[in-house]
Scaffold this active site. Structure first.
Site, PDB file in Angstrom:
ATOM      1  N   GLY A 113     -38.636  -7.434 -53.950  1.00 56.99           N
ATOM      2  CA  GLY A 113     -39.605  -8.053 -53.060  1.00 56.99           C
ATOM      3  C   GLY A 113     -40.790  -8.557 -53.861  1.00 56.99           C
ATOM      4  N   CYS A 114     -41.530  -9.511 -53.305  1.00 52.48           N
ATOM      5  CA  CYS A 114     -42.635 -10.117 -54.053  1.00 52.48           C
ATOM      6  C   CYS A 114     -43.766  -9.117 -54.311  1.00 52.48           C
ATOM      7  CB  CYS A 114     -43.145 -11.363 -53.346  1.00 52.48           C
ATOM      8  SG  CYS A 114     -43.591 -11.133 -51.606  1.00 52.48           S
ATOM      9  N   HIS A 115     -44.324  -8.511 -53.265  1.00 51.06           N
ATOM     10  CA  HIS A 115     -45.387  -7.525 -53.462  1.00 51.06           C
ATOM     11  C   HIS A 115     -44.886  -6.365 -54.330  1.00 51.06           C
ATOM     12  CE1 HIS A 115     -48.018  -9.335 -50.448  1.00 51.06           C
ATOM     13  NE2 HIS A 115     -47.020  -9.337 -49.585  1.00 51.06           N
ATOM     14  N   SER A 117     -42.635  -6.340 -56.611  1.00 49.86           N
ATOM     15  CA  SER A 117     -42.508  -6.708 -58.023  1.00 49.86           C
ATOM     16  C   SER A 117     -43.804  -6.443 -58.782  1.00 49.86           C
ATOM     17  CB  SER A 117     -42.131  -8.187 -58.165  1.00 49.86           C
ATOM     18  OG  SER A 117     -40.841  -8.434 -57.672  1.00 49.86           O
TER      19      SER A 117
END
Length: 307
Positions: A113-115, A117
């Protein structure tokens, strides 16, 4: 030639992957017409005809697509949340210890996931090297561009009649039930979920994840943290920057349009701020997915990426 199918190519991440791979001469994209895009039979056949399948779908639809796989040679890269904490899947963050080798021989890769990461890139090396105890309770703030919210949010922010409320940063995940939390704790090796404050702001892309620490939370000094990151991130698309200061500021948009990530440490021995900056659509989504595909294919992992 490697055959690739993107299941869910109409979404933000799927479209971005499709655009990036369309000009690759070493790949052949399997495409479904609009009327067959959601047809189970057509998707089943496309999945089993492909060497690499990207899943860019909601969680339940991603699980359905995995159930279609009958070809033992088909490798799946899932960009949804569905399999990120599943021990039968390999976590697709190549820069973590020994993870690149696991990805290279995998048939099931869960894209981060972006957050998550940004959080994991900061915390996992510190837990692994004993600089933070796994029982530590952490707080994290993550500032992101609106493109991470998908087509609906993009349309809201780009509407000519933009609501005044969208002209300023907005907190969300207020119930502390954000879908990235379990992933953040498990992959980092923590016993407890962090207190997490995500914020969406009126800029298209970019992400800045920050974690604040006090001296008594560390088994070392600020220099110990820097040395750890320098050693840990020698290879791949994550790098440590000794001084990222932009005249007293750090912009969340600094890595917009890129596929790499920068780690930096601010503060002093008493109060420390850990910062990761990257593009929520790059290293936070499609860029990481393509990096994982390149590793699976034995290619230079930066192929087709902007770094």
């Amino acid at each position: 030639m490697t055959k690739v199918f993107i299941d869910g190519s109409a979404g933000t991440t799927g479209l971005r992957i499709f655009e990036r791979l369309s000009d690759r001469k070493d790949l052949s994209l399997i495409k479904l017409s609009e009327d067959l895009r959601k047809d189970s039979g057509a998707r089943h056949d496309a999945i089993n005809s492909a060497d690499i399948v990207f899943l860019c779908l909601p969680d339940e639809a991603a699980k359905e697509s995995v159930s279609f796989v009958e070809n033992k040679n088909t490798a799946v890269i899932d960009t949804s949340t569905a399999h990120r904490t599943n021990d039968e899947w390999d976590y697709g963050f190549a820069e973590l210890s020994k993870q690149r080798e696991k990805i290279a021989s995998s048939k099931r890769v869960a894209n981060p996931g972006c957050h998550a990461s940004g959080f994991i890139a900061l915390i996992e090396p510190l837990v692994k090297n004993g600089l933070i105890d796994k029982s530590e309770k952490l707080c994290c703030t993550s500032l992101t561009g609106y493109s991470g919210g998908g087509k609906k949010m993009i349309a809201e922010y780009e509407d000519e009649n933009l609501s005044p409320l969208l002209k300023a940063p907005r907190m969300y995940g207020l119930s502390q039930q954000h879908k990235h939390l379990k992933e953040m704790a498990k992959i980092s090796g923590l016993d407890f979920l962090p207190a997490f404050c995500p914020i969406v702001a009126p800029f298209y892309s970019g992400m800045e994840v920050t974690i604040s620490l006090f001296k008594d939370q560390l088994k070392g000094t600020i220099e110990s943290l820097k040395d750890c990151y320098k050693e840990y991130y020698k290879n791949g698309l994550v790098s440590f920057c000794e001084n990222a200061d932009e005249q007293g500021f750090l912009s969340a948009a600094a890595f917009s349009g890129r596929d790499d990530m920068q780690i930096t440490v601010c503060g002093n021995d008493e109060r420390i701020i850990l910062v990761s900056r990257f593009d929520n659509l790059g290293k936070g989504a499609s860029g990481a997915a393509i990096q994982n595909m390149n590793i699976l294919l034995g290619l230079d992992e930066k192929t087709g990426l902007v770094v």
